[in-house]
Motif scaffolding. Structure first.
Motif, PDB file in Angstrom:
ATOM      1  N   GLN A  44      44.270  35.746  24.437  1.00 21.24           N
ATOM      2  CA  GLN A  44      43.481  34.581  24.048  1.00 21.24           C
ATOM      3  C   GLN A  44      42.179  34.505  24.837  1.00 21.24           C
ATOM      4  OE1 GLN A  44      45.559  30.870  24.600  1.00 21.24           O
ATOM      5  NE2 GLN A  44      43.701  29.641  24.358  1.00 21.24           N
ATOM      6  N   LEU A  45      42.257  34.770  26.144  1.00 20.94           N
ATOM      7  CA  LEU A  45      41.060  34.723  26.976  1.00 20.94           C
ATOM      8  C   LEU A  45      40.055  35.804  26.573  1.00 20.94           C
ATOM      9  CD1 LEU A  45      42.679  34.099  30.484  1.00 20.94           C
ATOM     10  CD2 LEU A  45      41.460  32.458  29.048  1.00 20.94           C
TER      11      LEU A  45
ATOM     12  N   ILE B  79      33.467  51.148  23.181  1.00 15.89           N
ATOM     13  CA  ILE B  79      34.227  51.618  24.338  1.00 15.89           C
ATOM     14  C   ILE B  79      35.345  50.638  24.623  1.00 15.89           C
ATOM     15  CG2 ILE B  79      32.746  50.447  26.019  1.00 15.89           C
ATOM     16  CD1 ILE B  79      33.148  52.877  27.856  1.00 15.89           C
ATOM     17  N   LYS B  80      36.430  51.165  25.149  1.00 16.93           N
ATOM     18  CA  LYS B  80      37.614  50.371  25.439  1.00 16.93           C
ATOM     19  C   LYS B  80      37.633  50.004  26.915  1.00 16.93           C
ATOM     20  CE  LYS B  80      42.598  50.468  24.419  1.00 16.93           C
ATOM     21  NZ  LYS B  80      43.687  51.333  23.914  1.00 16.93           N
ATOM     22  N   GLY B  81      37.784  48.709  27.180  1.00 18.38           N
ATOM     23  CA  GLY B  81      37.874  48.238  28.555  1.00 18.38           C
ATOM     24  C   GLY B  81      39.309  47.909  28.944  1.00 18.38           C
ATOM     25  N   ARG B  82      39.574  47.956  30.242  1.00 23.55           N
ATOM     26  CA  ARG B  82      40.912  47.659  30.738  1.00 23.55           C
ATOM     27  C   ARG B  82      40.810  46.796  31.983  1.00 23.55           C
ATOM     28  NH1 ARG B  82      45.973  51.796  31.965  1.00 23.55           N
ATOM     29  NH2 ARG B  82      47.202  50.351  33.244  1.00 23.55           N
ATOM     30  N   ILE B  83      41.662  45.767  32.040  1.00 16.98           N
ATOM     31  CA  ILE B  83      41.741  44.885  33.203  1.00 16.98           C
ATOM     32  C   ILE B  83      43.189  44.833  33.666  1.00 16.98           C
ATOM     33  CG2 ILE B  83      41.476  42.517  34.039  1.00 16.98           C
ATOM     34  CD1 ILE B  83      39.190  42.165  32.093  1.00 16.98           C
ATOM     35  N   ASN B  84      43.419  45.185  34.907  1.00 14.99           N
ATOM     36  CA  ASN B  84      44.755  45.127  35.495  1.00 14.99           C
ATOM     37  C   ASN B  84      44.885  43.868  36.344  1.00 14.99           C
ATOM     38  OD1 ASN B  84      45.503  47.727  34.481  1.00 14.99           O
ATOM     39  ND2 ASN B  84      44.322  48.669  36.134  1.00 14.99           N
ATOM     40  N   VAL B  85      45.988  43.148  36.171  1.00 14.19           N
ATOM     41  CA  VAL B  85      46.219  41.926  36.934  1.00 14.19           C
ATOM     42  C   VAL B  85      47.715  41.801  37.214  1.00 14.19           C
ATOM     43  CG1 VAL B  85      46.398  40.518  34.842  1.00 14.19           C
ATOM     44  CG2 VAL B  85      45.808  39.430  37.021  1.00 14.19           C
ATOM     45  N   GLY B  86      48.025  41.305  38.366  1.00 15.52           N
ATOM     46  CA  GLY B  86      49.420  41.090  38.722  1.00 15.52           C
ATOM     47  C   GLY B  86      49.745  39.611  38.831  1.00 15.52           C
TER      48      GLY B  86
ATOM     49  N   PHE C  84      30.614  46.339  31.608  1.00 15.98           N
ATOM     50  CA  PHE C  84      30.755  45.701  32.918  1.00 15.98           C
ATOM     51  C   PHE C  84      30.553  44.191  32.838  1.00 15.98           C
ATOM     52  CE2 PHE C  84      29.456  49.884  35.121  1.00 15.98           C
ATOM     53  CZ  PHE C  84      30.763  50.324  35.042  1.00 15.98           C
ATOM     54  N   ALA C  85      29.519  43.772  32.085  1.00 17.00           N
ATOM     55  CA  ALA C  85      29.253  42.334  31.954  1.00 17.00           C
ATOM     56  C   ALA C  85      30.399  41.633  31.230  1.00 17.00           C
ATOM     57  CB  ALA C  85      27.936  42.115  31.208  1.00 17.00           C
ATOM     58  N   THR C  86      30.958  42.267  30.212  1.00 15.49           N
ATOM     59  CA  THR C  86      32.082  41.670  29.488  1.00 15.49           C
ATOM     60  C   THR C  86      33.325  41.594  30.368  1.00 15.49           C
ATOM     61  OG1 THR C  86      31.186  42.630  27.444  1.00 15.49           O
ATOM     62  CG2 THR C  86      33.457  41.839  27.389  1.00 15.49           C
ATOM     63  N   THR C  87      33.569  42.643  31.142  1.00 16.55           N
ATOM     64  CA  THR C  87      34.702  42.623  32.071  1.00 16.55           C
ATOM     65  C   THR C  87      34.559  41.492  33.080  1.00 16.55           C
ATOM     66  OG1 THR C  87      34.931  45.020  31.839  1.00 16.55           O
ATOM     67  CG2 THR C  87      35.998  44.005  33.730  1.00 16.55           C
ATOM     68  N   ASP C  88      33.348  41.266  33.555  1.00  7.36           N
ATOM     69  CA  ASP C  88      33.115  40.168  34.500  1.00  7.36           C
ATOM     70  C   ASP C  88      33.434  38.812  33.867  1.00  7.36           C
ATOM     71  OD1 ASP C  88      31.682  38.954  36.974  1.00  7.36           O
ATOM     72  OD2 ASP C  88      30.580  38.111  35.269  1.00  7.36           O
ATOM     73  N   LYS C  89      33.027  38.618  32.611  1.00  7.47           N
ATOM     74  CA  LYS C  89      33.303  37.341  31.937  1.00  7.47           C
ATOM     75  C   LYS C  89      34.809  37.121  31.765  1.00  7.47           C
ATOM     76  CE  LYS C  89      28.956  37.471  29.340  1.00  7.47           C
ATOM     77  NZ  LYS C  89      28.345  37.572  27.981  1.00  7.47           N
ATOM     78  N   ILE C  90      35.514  38.170  31.367  1.00  8.17           N
ATOM     79  CA  ILE C  90      36.970  38.028  31.166  1.00  8.17           C
ATOM     80  C   ILE C  90      37.660  37.764  32.500  1.00  8.17           C
ATOM     81  CG2 ILE C  90      39.044  39.197  30.361  1.00  8.17           C
ATOM     82  CD1 ILE C  90      37.342  40.716  28.376  1.00  8.17           C
ATOM     83  N   ASN C  91      37.274  38.475  33.532  1.00  5.98           N
ATOM     84  CA  ASN C  91      37.878  38.255  34.854  1.00  5.98           C
ATOM     85  C   ASN C  91      37.688  36.817  35.326  1.00  5.98           C
ATOM     86  OD1 ASN C  91      38.970  40.791  35.263  1.00  5.98           O
ATOM     87  ND2 ASN C  91      37.100  41.619  36.183  1.00  5.98           N
ATOM     88  N   SER C  92      36.496  36.288  35.099  1.00  8.80           N
ATOM     89  CA  SER C  92      36.228  34.907  35.511  1.00  8.80           C
ATOM     90  C   SER C  92      37.108  33.930  34.741  1.00  8.80           C
ATOM     91  CB  SER C  92      34.743  34.577  35.293  1.00  8.80           C
ATOM     92  OG  SER C  92      33.916  35.440  36.045  1.00  8.80           O
ATOM     93  N   LYS C  93      37.273  34.158  33.445  1.00 12.61           N
ATOM     94  CA  LYS C  93      38.128  33.289  32.647  1.00 12.61           C
ATOM     95  C   LYS C  93      39.593  33.390  33.094  1.00 12.61           C
ATOM     96  CE  LYS C  93      35.513  32.774  28.356  1.00 12.61           C
ATOM     97  NZ  LYS C  93      35.614  31.294  28.344  1.00 12.61           N
ATOM     98  N   ILE C  94      40.054  34.609  33.394  1.00  8.60           N
ATOM     99  CA  ILE C  94      41.446  34.791  33.833  1.00  8.60           C
ATOM    100  C   ILE C  94      41.691  34.032  35.131  1.00  8.60           C
ATOM    101  CG2 ILE C  94      43.066  36.489  34.748  1.00  8.60           C
ATOM    102  CD1 ILE C  94      41.950  38.497  32.737  1.00  8.60           C
ATOM    103  N   LEU C  95      40.779  34.159  36.075  1.00 11.49           N
ATOM    104  CA  LEU C  95      40.963  33.495  37.357  1.00 11.49           C
ATOM    105  C   LEU C  95      41.011  31.975  37.189  1.00 11.49           C
ATOM    106  CD1 LEU C  95      41.195  33.861  40.421  1.00 11.49           C
ATOM    107  CD2 LEU C  95      38.700  33.770  40.550  1.00 11.49           C
ATOM    108  N   GLY C  96      40.089  31.433  36.390  1.00 12.85           N
ATOM    109  CA  GLY C  96      40.059  29.979  36.210  1.00 12.85           C
ATOM    110  C   GLY C  96      41.257  29.455  35.440  1.00 12.85           C
TER     111      GLY C  96
END
Length: 370
Positions: free
Chosen positions: A289-290, A266-273, A330-342
């Protein structure tokens, strides 16, 4: 003298009771011979099957015939034994009522054994097809259709057995079938909604828009895993562990998304500004990279980042990535979001709050209150 002679002659002529006993003895002997013949035939058939059955079935590539032979051998032996008892009783000069009672009971028993024999062949065949489907081979029936086909065939077997028994007892089958037809028509008119659900259930099993275990998203937005496809309804277990029971006709007439087709990826998507002062190319490279740093993200297809649009207060970026199983999205999206924020904080990339600029214009000639 005449009386003595009559007594001597009478001693050589059997009486009526002696004749009856001799007749019964002959009939019992014939019945025992008939039963013994069928019993020996049953033993011989089982012996031949046990000795040569595996050798004959060894010439085939599949194990279906081996399994069928193993399941039906006891039933064949029992069938031949009951046939021997049935025909043995028919040779006895019993009273008509007793004969009809015993003969009818034995006939019903034989019909039941034949039905069991047919069911075992059907059951083994469907199990074999279901196992092939589960192993990924091209089976004729799917795992979902096998129980349905088994139930429908059992109804036909029971119906055929009932008609055979009624015909044996000289009941009018035509009138019974006519009555059942009229009754079925009345029931169909009264339960048309239920019949619509049942027909839709067959459509779902034949068309197979989803299978048991697939994760689907309904038009209402609810997501869940298919637990069961029944005759009237389909059961879906949602992500919050609740069970949705949806009529089959509703599923046939709606748009849904099968996340497990054509495979479980499945393809995931993360939107960030990011702020307008950020370097868009640098941000896109960092997002890719993240994503690659997370173990569950697939290397192929590779993650991709895009500059999507100009927002009111930010440059809108989108990161796309693939995972092997939709269950871990969902778990993978959470990991990527955490890395992006940090990482954004470390590199000073700002994720701005919504900003609005309000300009107030004063008309000429208006006085500002004191």
């Amino acid at each position: 003298m005449p009386s003595l002679l009559e007594a001597i002659i009478a001693s050589f002529i059997p009486s009526n009771s002696d004749i009856g006993s001799l007749f019964w003895a002959k009939r019992l002997l014939v019945a025992l011979i008939v039963f013994g013949g069928f019993w020996l035939l049953a033993q011989a058939v089982c012996s031949v099957i046990n000795r040569w059955g595996s050798k004959v079935t060894a010439f085939t590539k599949t194990d279906l015939d081996d399994r069928i032979v193993q399941r039906v051998t006891p039933s064949i032996s029992l069938l031949l034994t009951f046939l021997g008892i049935y025909y043995a009783f028919r040779t006895l000069p019993l009273h008509e009522k007793i004969f009809r009672l015993l003969s009818g009971g034995l006939y019903v028993s034989i019909v039941v054994i034949v039905c069991i024999l047919i069911y075992r062949v059907l059951h083994e065949t469907l199990l074999w097809y279901a196992e092939r489907q589960q192993d990924g081979e091209n089976g004729t029936f799917s795992r979902q259709m096998a129980p349905m086909v088994e139930k429908i065939t059992m109804l036909f077997i029971i119906g055929g057995a009932l008609m055979a028994v009624l015909k044996h007892f000289n009941y009018d089958i035509l009138s019974l079938v006519t009555a059942l037809g009229i009754g079925s028509l009345a029931i169909g008119m009264a339960a048309k909604d239920t019949l619509a659900h049942v027909i839709s259930g067959f459509t779902l099993m034949i068309d197979r828009p989803f299978r048991i275990g697939d994760r689907i998203q309904l038009a209402s937005g609810q997501i869940g895993d298919v637990q069961d496809i029944g005759l009237r309804s389909t059961k879906i277990k949602t992500l919050d562990n609740q069970l949705l029971i949806i009529p089959n006709s509703d599923l046939c007439n709606t748009i849904l998304t099968n996340q497990a087709f054509p495979d479980n990826r499945i393809k995931g998507r993360i939107n960030v500004g990011v702020s307008y002062g950020s370097n868009a190319e640098q941000v896109k490279a960092l997002l890719v990279q993240l994503a690659l740093e997370v173990e569950d993200v697939l290397q192929e297809p590779a993650p991709e980042a895009f500059f999507v649009s100009f927002g009111e207060s930010a440059l809108n970026m989108a990161l796309f990535f693939w995972v092997e199983e939709y269950a871990i999205l969902f778990a993978t999206t959470d990991k990527i979001n955490s890395k992006i924020l940090g990482r954004f904080r470390e590199q000073g990339i700002e994720i701005p709050f919504p900003i609005r600029t309000v300009t107030l214009k004063h008309e000429q000639g208006t006085q500002t209150p004191q």
